[in-house]
Design a protein around this motif. Structure first.
Motif, short mmCIF file in Angstrom:
data_model
loop_
_atom_site.label_atom_id
_atom_site.label_comp_id
_atom_site.label_asym_id
_atom_site.label_seq_id
_atom_site.Cartn_x
_atom_site.Cartn_y
_atom_site.Cartn_z
N GLU A 29 -4.25 -6.81 0.93
CA GLU A 29 -3.42 -5.62 0.80
C GLU A 29 -2.01 -5.98 1.19
O GLU A 29 -1.79 -6.88 2.00
CB GLU A 29 -3.94 -4.52 1.73
CG GLU A 29 -5.34 -4.07 1.37
CD GLU A 29 -5.81 -2.88 2.20
OE1 GLU A 29 -4.96 -2.23 2.84
OE2 GLU A 29 -7.02 -2.62 2.20
N ALA A 30 -1.06 -5.30 0.58
CA ALA A 30 0.35 -5.56 0.91
C ALA A 30 1.14 -4.28 0.68
O ALA A 30 0.78 -3.46 -0.17
CB ALA A 30 0.89 -6.68 0.03
N ASP A 31 2.21 -4.11 1.47
CA ASP A 31 3.12 -3.00 1.25
C ASP A 31 4.18 -3.45 0.27
O ASP A 31 4.70 -4.56 0.38
CB ASP A 31 3.79 -2.60 2.57
CG ASP A 31 2.81 -1.94 3.52
OD1 ASP A 31 1.90 -1.26 3.03
OD2 ASP A 31 2.96 -2.13 4.74
N THR A 42 7.71 2.86 -0.17
CA THR A 42 6.72 1.81 0.06
C THR A 42 5.32 2.37 -0.16
O THR A 42 4.97 3.43 0.33
CB THR A 42 6.84 1.31 1.51
OG1 THR A 42 8.18 0.84 1.68
CG2 THR A 42 5.88 0.17 1.78
N ARG A 98 1.02 1.19 -0.25
CA ARG A 98 0.04 0.18 0.15
C ARG A 98 -0.68 -0.26 -1.13
O ARG A 98 -1.29 0.57 -1.81
CB ARG A 98 -0.96 0.83 1.12
CG ARG A 98 -1.91 -0.14 1.76
CD ARG A 98 -1.23 -0.82 2.90
NE ARG A 98 -2.11 -1.74 3.61
CZ ARG A 98 -1.63 -2.79 4.26
NH1 ARG A 98 -0.35 -3.05 4.30
NH2 ARG A 98 -2.46 -3.59 4.90
N VAL A 135 -3.54 -2.53 -3.03
CA VAL A 135 -4.80 -3.25 -2.83
C VAL A 135 -5.01 -4.18 -4.03
O VAL A 135 -5.08 -3.72 -5.18
CB VAL A 135 -5.99 -2.27 -2.72
CG1 VAL A 135 -7.30 -3.01 -2.56
CG2 VAL A 135 -5.77 -1.29 -1.57
N THR A 161 5.60 -8.43 -5.16
CA THR A 161 5.10 -8.71 -3.81
C THR A 161 6.26 -9.26 -2.99
O THR A 161 7.13 -9.96 -3.53
CB THR A 161 3.98 -9.76 -3.81
OG1 THR A 161 4.47 -10.96 -4.43
CG2 THR A 161 2.76 -9.25 -4.55
N THR A 193 -6.46 4.05 -2.39
CA THR A 193 -5.70 4.27 -1.15
C THR A 193 -5.55 5.73 -0.78
O THR A 193 -5.07 6.03 0.32
CB THR A 193 -4.28 3.68 -1.29
OG1 THR A 193 -3.63 4.30 -2.41
CG2 THR A 193 -4.33 2.18 -1.50
N ASP A 222 -3.38 7.59 -1.98
CA ASP A 222 -1.95 7.88 -2.19
C ASP A 222 -1.75 7.95 -3.71
O ASP A 222 -1.92 6.96 -4.41
CB ASP A 222 -1.12 6.75 -1.58
CG ASP A 222 0.37 6.88 -1.86
OD1 ASP A 222 0.78 7.71 -2.71
OD2 ASP A 222 1.14 6.13 -1.24
#
Ligand code: GLN
Length: 193
Positions: free
Chosen positions: A119-121, A129, A131, A133, A153, A177, A179
């Protein structure tokens, strides 16, 4: 409300339907030609692009899908769905076909075996921003002149979200997520087109 289909051959169909409805659309699963003909737009979920290609062939959806995309139907592809919407694949299996539509080269399983999932913001389309996956995710190796880059990324500066006209694609799975901002962005696209 726009009526948006979710291609229901494999993947997180229910989660996409929930996120689309949360974003103000009416969302329905699409498995048959008649169901495809009845929607204004389509989400192509993640899964396995080789399997999805074979299932789309079996369900006699490959050509109808290509036709609707050619006619300008808005579509959003996540992960394997991004691969399906890409004009060209690197690392596909022998003979693997896509639906095409977005002028990108996409690399399958690009982030490597060591990091199957992470996972990365990241900043999405200037909307703040989110999240993201990634699950055995592709990245976008190169983009044509009409493609807008909507997300990268932070690590490695890889392109993971793109748009070309009515077509949107992300390497990651926003349906997991809770969101709905990526789905909201797509629903807005559909309303504007
Ligand atoms: N690696 C898969 C493929 O090539 C995509 C993975 C996913 O959709 N989560 O289709």
């Amino acid at each position: 409300a726009p009526k948006i289909g979710v291609l229901a051959l494999q993947g997180d169909v229910r989660e996409h339907i929930r996120a689309l409805e949360e974003s103000g659309a009416t969302a329905v699963p699409v498995r048959r030609q008649e169901e495809l003909a009845a929607v204004d737009a389509l989400v192509v979920p993640g899964g396995e692009s080789t399997t999805m290609w074979k299932l789309a062939t079996t369900f006699e959806l490959l050509e109808p899908l290509r036709m609707r995309i050619k006619e300008g139907m808005p579509a959003y592809g996540s992960c394997a769905g991004m691969i399906m919407l890409a004009d060209r694949i690197e690392g596909g299996i022998e003979g693997q076909e896509t639906l095409g539509g977005i002028d990108i080269v996409v690399r399958r399983n690009a982030f490597g075996r060591q990091v199957d999932s992470f996972e990365a913001d990241l900043d999405f389309a200037g909307r703040g921003t989110i999240r993201a996956v990634f699950i055995r995710a592709p990245w976008v190796e190169s983009v044509g002149p009409d493609v807008e880059v909507l997300g990268r990324t932070e690590a490695g500066d890889r392109i993971v979200a793109v748009r070309q006209g009515p077509l949107l694609a992300t390497s990651f799975h926003p349906e997991l997520t809770g969101d709905a901002r990526v789905h909201s962005y797509f629903v807005e696209m559909v309303r504007e087109l």
